[in-house]
Write an enzyme that holds these catalytic residues in place. Structure first.
Site, PDB file in Angstrom:
ATOM      1  N   LEU A 148       0.810  -1.224   0.000  1.00  0.00           N
ATOM      2  CA  LEU A 148       0.000   0.000   0.000  1.00  0.00           C
ATOM      3  C   LEU A 148       0.847   1.279   0.000  1.00  0.00           C
ATOM      4  O   LEU A 148       1.780   1.401   0.790  1.00  0.00           O
ATOM      5  CB  LEU A 148      -0.895  -0.005   1.251  1.00  0.00           C
ATOM      6  CG  LEU A 148      -1.903   1.146   1.368  1.00  0.00           C
ATOM      7  CD1 LEU A 148      -3.030   0.995   0.371  1.00  0.00           C
ATOM      8  CD2 LEU A 148      -2.459   1.215   2.785  1.00  0.00           C
ATOM      9  N   HIS A 149       0.551   2.192  -0.884  1.00  0.00           N
ATOM     10  CA  HIS A 149       1.257   3.477  -0.874  1.00  0.00           C
ATOM     11  C   HIS A 149       0.385   4.592  -1.415  1.00  0.00           C
ATOM     12  O   HIS A 149      -0.345   4.420  -2.384  1.00  0.00           O
ATOM     13  CB  HIS A 149       2.577   3.394  -1.652  1.00  0.00           C
ATOM     14  CG  HIS A 149       2.443   2.902  -3.073  1.00  0.00           C
ATOM     15  ND1 HIS A 149       2.176   1.596  -3.375  1.00  0.00           N
ATOM     16  CD2 HIS A 149       2.550   3.547  -4.248  1.00  0.00           C
ATOM     17  CE1 HIS A 149       2.127   1.457  -4.695  1.00  0.00           C
ATOM     18  NE2 HIS A 149       2.340   2.634  -5.252  1.00  0.00           N
TER      19      HIS A 149
END
Ligand SMILES: [Zn+2]
Length: 165
Positions: A121-122
Site C-alpha cells: 500500500l502506498h
C-alpha cells in the site's frame, strides 16, 4: 542553472534503478534499508515512510507507505490514519515552501487493475504545476520532464534541516 542536469525526460522502463531489483517487495526493501534498492526515503515516522517516488511524475512526487506490508487501506488502524493524514499535510506544506505547486493529486491505486505496480500500500502525492505544459512543449515530444529525484531528495532534506536548526 545547468539545464541538462536539472531536467531530463524519462520513461518508466529505464533510468535510476536500471534493472528491476531482485527483491520480493521494493517498499519492504526500503523499510529494511536493503542496498539492492535505490532508496529515496525522506523520513520515517512511527509507522510510515515518506519517500520520493522512484518514477516521479513531477518534481516532488512522493509516496507515503506503511512500514508493515499491507495491501489495503482498510488494514490501517485509526491511529495510523491520523499519522498518515498528518504526514500528508506536512509534506504538502513542505512542497509549498520549496516548489510552490499549483495543485495536487493525492491518492491510491488499489489492485493491479487500477494501476498498482507495487502491492504494498502506498499513497501518491503528486504536485501539479501551472507550467507543466510549457516545459513539455519546450522539449517537444518528451512526455514528462522532471528533476532527477536524487536532486529533489537533496533539496528536501536540506530544507527540513534548515527549518529545524
Ligand atoms: Zn512490502
Amino acid at each position: 542553472m545547468n539545464f541538462n542536469s536539472y531536467v531530463f525526460p524519462f520513461s518508466k522502463k529505464e533510468y535510476i534503478r536500471g534493472k528491476k531489483p531482485d527483491v520480493e517487495c521494493i517498499l519492504c526493501a526500503i523499510v529494511n534499508n536493503d542496498n539492492r534498492v535505490q532508496s529515496l526515503e525522506i523520513l520515517r515516522t512511527e509507522n510510515f515512510i515518506l519517500s520520493l517516488n522512484l518514477f516521479p511524475y513531477n518534481n516532488g512526487h512522493a509516496i507515503i507507505f506503511p512500514i508493515r506490508h499491507i495491501t489495503d487501506i482498510r488494514e490501517l488502524s485509526e491511529k495510523e490514519d491520523i499519522e498518515l493524514a498528518r504526514l500528508t499535510k506536512s509534506y504538502i506544506s513542505l512542497l509549498e515552501e520549496l516548489y510552490k505547486p499549483s495543485g495536487y493529486n493525492i491518492g491510491y491505486n488499489l489492485g493491479e487493475y487500477a494501476g498498482a505496480s507495487i502491492p504494498h500500500l502506498h499513497l501518491h502525492i503528486i504536485p501539479r504545476y501551472q507550467n507543466e505544459l510549457g516545459v513539455i512543449d519546450l522539449i517537444g515530444g518528451a512526455k514528462v520532464l522532471v528533476e532527477n529525484p536524487l536532486e529533489t531528495l537533496e533539496k528536501i532534506k536540506k530544507h527540513i534541516k534548515n527549518k529545524h536548526s
